[in-house]
Design a protein around this motif. Sequence first.
Motif, mmCIF file in Angstrom:
data_model
loop_
_atom_site.group_PDB
_atom_site.id
_atom_site.type_symbol
_atom_site.label_atom_id
_atom_site.label_comp_id
_atom_site.label_asym_id
_atom_site.label_seq_id
_atom_site.Cartn_x
_atom_site.Cartn_y
_atom_site.Cartn_z
ATOM 1 N N ILE A 171 0.855 -1.185 0.000
ATOM 2 C CA ILE A 171 0.000 0.000 0.000
ATOM 3 C C ILE A 171 0.890 1.234 0.000
ATOM 4 C CG2 ILE A 171 -1.877 1.217 1.161
ATOM 5 C CD1 ILE A 171 -2.492 -1.370 2.678
ATOM 6 N N VAL A 172 0.668 2.118 -0.972
ATOM 7 C CA VAL A 172 1.423 3.373 -1.032
ATOM 8 C C VAL A 172 0.429 4.522 -1.041
ATOM 9 C CG1 VAL A 172 3.129 4.744 -2.263
ATOM 10 C CG2 VAL A 172 3.253 2.241 -2.343
ATOM 11 N N ALA A 173 0.598 5.434 -0.084
ATOM 12 C CA ALA A 173 -0.275 6.597 0.011
ATOM 13 C C ALA A 173 0.443 7.814 -0.561
ATOM 14 C CB ALA A 173 -0.662 6.848 1.465
ATOM 15 N N SER A 174 -0.182 8.456 -1.527
ATOM 16 C CA SER A 174 0.350 9.695 -2.101
ATOM 17 C C SER A 174 -0.322 10.864 -1.387
ATOM 18 C CB SER A 174 0.062 9.751 -3.607
ATOM 19 O OG SER A 174 0.365 11.034 -4.122
ATOM 20 N N ASP A 175 0.481 11.637 -0.679
ATOM 21 C CA ASP A 175 -0.050 12.726 0.143
ATOM 22 C C ASP A 175 -0.065 14.036 -0.639
ATOM 23 O OD1 ASP A 175 -0.946 14.008 2.558
ATOM 24 O OD2 ASP A 175 1.082 14.806 2.769
ATOM 25 N N ALA B 296 -3.357 4.765 4.884
ATOM 26 C CA ALA B 296 -2.860 3.510 4.323
ATOM 27 C C ALA B 296 -3.158 2.335 5.254
ATOM 28 C CB ALA B 296 -1.360 3.614 4.057
ATOM 29 N N VAL B 297 -2.947 2.536 6.541
ATOM 30 C CA VAL B 297 -3.188 1.456 7.513
ATOM 31 C C VAL B 297 -4.660 1.072 7.538
ATOM 32 C CG1 VAL B 297 -3.154 0.883 9.973
ATOM 33 C CG2 VAL B 297 -1.166 1.982 8.927
ATOM 34 N N HIS B 298 -5.571 2.033 7.349
ATOM 35 C CA HIS B 298 -7.010 1.723 7.323
ATOM 36 C C HIS B 298 -7.346 0.699 6.247
ATOM 37 C CE1 HIS B 298 -8.104 5.828 9.341
ATOM 38 N NE2 HIS B 298 -7.650 4.926 10.193
ATOM 39 N N ARG B 299 -6.534 0.649 5.193
ATOM 40 C CA ARG B 299 -6.789 -0.281 4.083
ATOM 41 C C ARG B 299 -5.951 -1.556 4.182
ATOM 42 N NH1 ARG B 299 -7.713 4.783 2.935
ATOM 43 N NH2 ARG B 299 -9.204 5.457 1.331
ATOM 44 N N ALA B 300 -5.179 -1.639 5.235
ATOM 45 C CA ALA B 300 -4.298 -2.805 5.403
ATOM 46 C C ALA B 300 -5.078 -3.998 5.954
ATOM 47 C CB ALA B 300 -3.151 -2.466 6.349
ATOM 48 N N THR B 301 -4.744 -5.176 5.455
ATOM 49 C CA THR B 301 -5.389 -6.403 5.928
ATOM 50 C C THR B 301 -4.391 -7.358 6.578
ATOM 51 O OG1 THR B 301 -5.121 -7.371 3.720
ATOM 52 C CG2 THR B 301 -7.218 -6.267 4.194
ATOM 53 N N GLY B 302 -3.121 -6.983 6.612
ATOM 54 C CA GLY B 302 -2.096 -7.867 7.159
ATOM 55 C C GLY B 302 -2.086 -7.916 8.676
ATOM 56 N N ASP B 303 -1.614 -9.034 9.212
ATOM 57 C CA ASP B 303 -1.436 -9.164 10.658
ATOM 58 C C ASP B 303 -0.220 -8.371 11.124
ATOM 59 O OD1 ASP B 303 -3.586 -11.041 10.935
ATOM 60 O OD2 ASP B 303 -2.258 -12.548 10.050
ATOM 61 N N ILE B 304 0.747 -8.211 10.210
ATOM 62 C CA ILE B 304 1.964 -7.453 10.482
ATOM 63 C C ILE B 304 2.029 -6.278 9.512
ATOM 64 C CG2 ILE B 304 4.485 -7.496 10.617
ATOM 65 C CD1 ILE B 304 3.146 -9.280 12.708
ATOM 66 N N LEU B 305 2.297 -5.095 10.056
ATOM 67 C CA LEU B 305 2.490 -3.907 9.229
ATOM 68 C C LEU B 305 3.978 -3.629 9.119
ATOM 69 C CD1 LEU B 305 -0.211 -1.528 10.799
ATOM 70 C CD2 LEU B 305 -0.491 -3.109 8.867
ATOM 71 N N VAL B 306 4.479 -3.526 7.897
ATOM 72 C CA VAL B 306 5.886 -3.208 7.655
ATOM 73 C C VAL B 306 5.952 -1.817 7.022
ATOM 74 C CG1 VAL B 306 7.965 -3.799 6.357
ATOM 75 C CG2 VAL B 306 6.602 -5.611 7.421
ATOM 76 N N PHE B 307 6.706 -0.922 7.649
ATOM 77 C CA PHE B 307 6.805 0.460 7.171
ATOM 78 C C PHE B 307 8.152 0.684 6.489
ATOM 79 C CE2 PHE B 307 3.747 0.463 10.579
ATOM 80 C CZ PHE B 307 2.743 1.317 10.135
ATOM 81 N N PHE B 308 8.095 1.149 5.247
ATOM 82 C CA PHE B 308 9.274 1.545 4.497
ATOM 83 C C PHE B 308 9.124 3.003 4.071
ATOM 84 C CE2 PHE B 308 9.661 -3.068 2.784
ATOM 85 C CZ PHE B 308 10.455 -3.433 3.873
#
Length: 370
Positions: free
Chosen positions: A76-80, A115-127
Amino acid sequence: MRLLFWSSFGVVVYAYIGYAAWLWLLVRLHKRPVLRERAVPFVSIIIAARNEEATLPAKLANLRLLDYPADRLQIIVASDGSTDRTAEILQENAPAVLPVILSESQGKATALNQAVHRATGDILVFFDARQSVEYDAVSQLVSCFADPQVGAVSGELLLETPSERPSGEALGIYWKIEKLVRKLESASGSVVGVTGAIYAIRRSLYTEIPQGTLLDDVYIPMHVARCGRRVVFHPEAIARDHVSTEKGKEFSRKVRTLTGNYQLLRLEPWLLSLKNPLLFRFISHKLLRLLVPMLLIVMLITSALAGGAFYHAIFSIEVLFYLMAALGGLGTPIRRFKPIAIASTFVVLNAAAALAFCNFITGRNKVWAR
């Protein structure tokens, strides 16, 4: 005067050396290893980007090389509020990438939240968008969550010169010291902050970041620690970045980071209370360094006024040190002499801390800085 000098000197030494020495002793007495196992939980990679058309294609290509199973990975990539081709690039790469397009810039914190609101993973990885990551970066981060006490994992950022060798400059030396402290904090319990370019948390522990927050990489792990979970440092999860050759860029980044530390105290006053399980570490690692610029001035003045040959000699050494730092600001050739480079970097970093204080009290907080 003499008492004031030695008190200031003691705090400066503790901030840069004493705290690391205390952690080293603590690790020797009570080391806390992390249970690691190979696992493939569903992972959501989160990236916030603003005007990253120059770096985004390479970043997406880098992510395609990850060794993590594609069917267990969401990107997931959020363009701000980007005004360049960032949003178009993301849309062109759908559905492999889930684009989150914000029409107006609201800051990195808001972009991450969306972006996190649209995440479905058990683990969130931030890059971050700028750095490249090793092919096993996600696998390495995830392996630490086999330990039920671990709530967040920080990877390691390697700073390199344009020739792709680890930086030998004074800034690189400072970063090595910082990483040593993080390794000791992790081995003895929890680190105070994570590496913003590469870290992961359990989805269930994510806390909404207030709009305008500068340091998500401190805000998020401190809330993880407040929930009773460990925040650990795993140096085998690697991101790579180049030391900026653009004049003032690294200084601006440091000012932003230090301004963020001040901002956190206003946003989260519990950080300075017993509600913070890492209170001692937070003060020792983050806050004392903010005081160092003022303490250095106190040391210079008190050594000049204390009287006696001993204090005159100390004052002369201080003046020589600052002259070396000034020489280091003249250009690259003279900075090849390591003592001058170290003196210059030390003074520049503390100048950044002083400017961060000015930014905070005047409200000049920049939400985005590359």
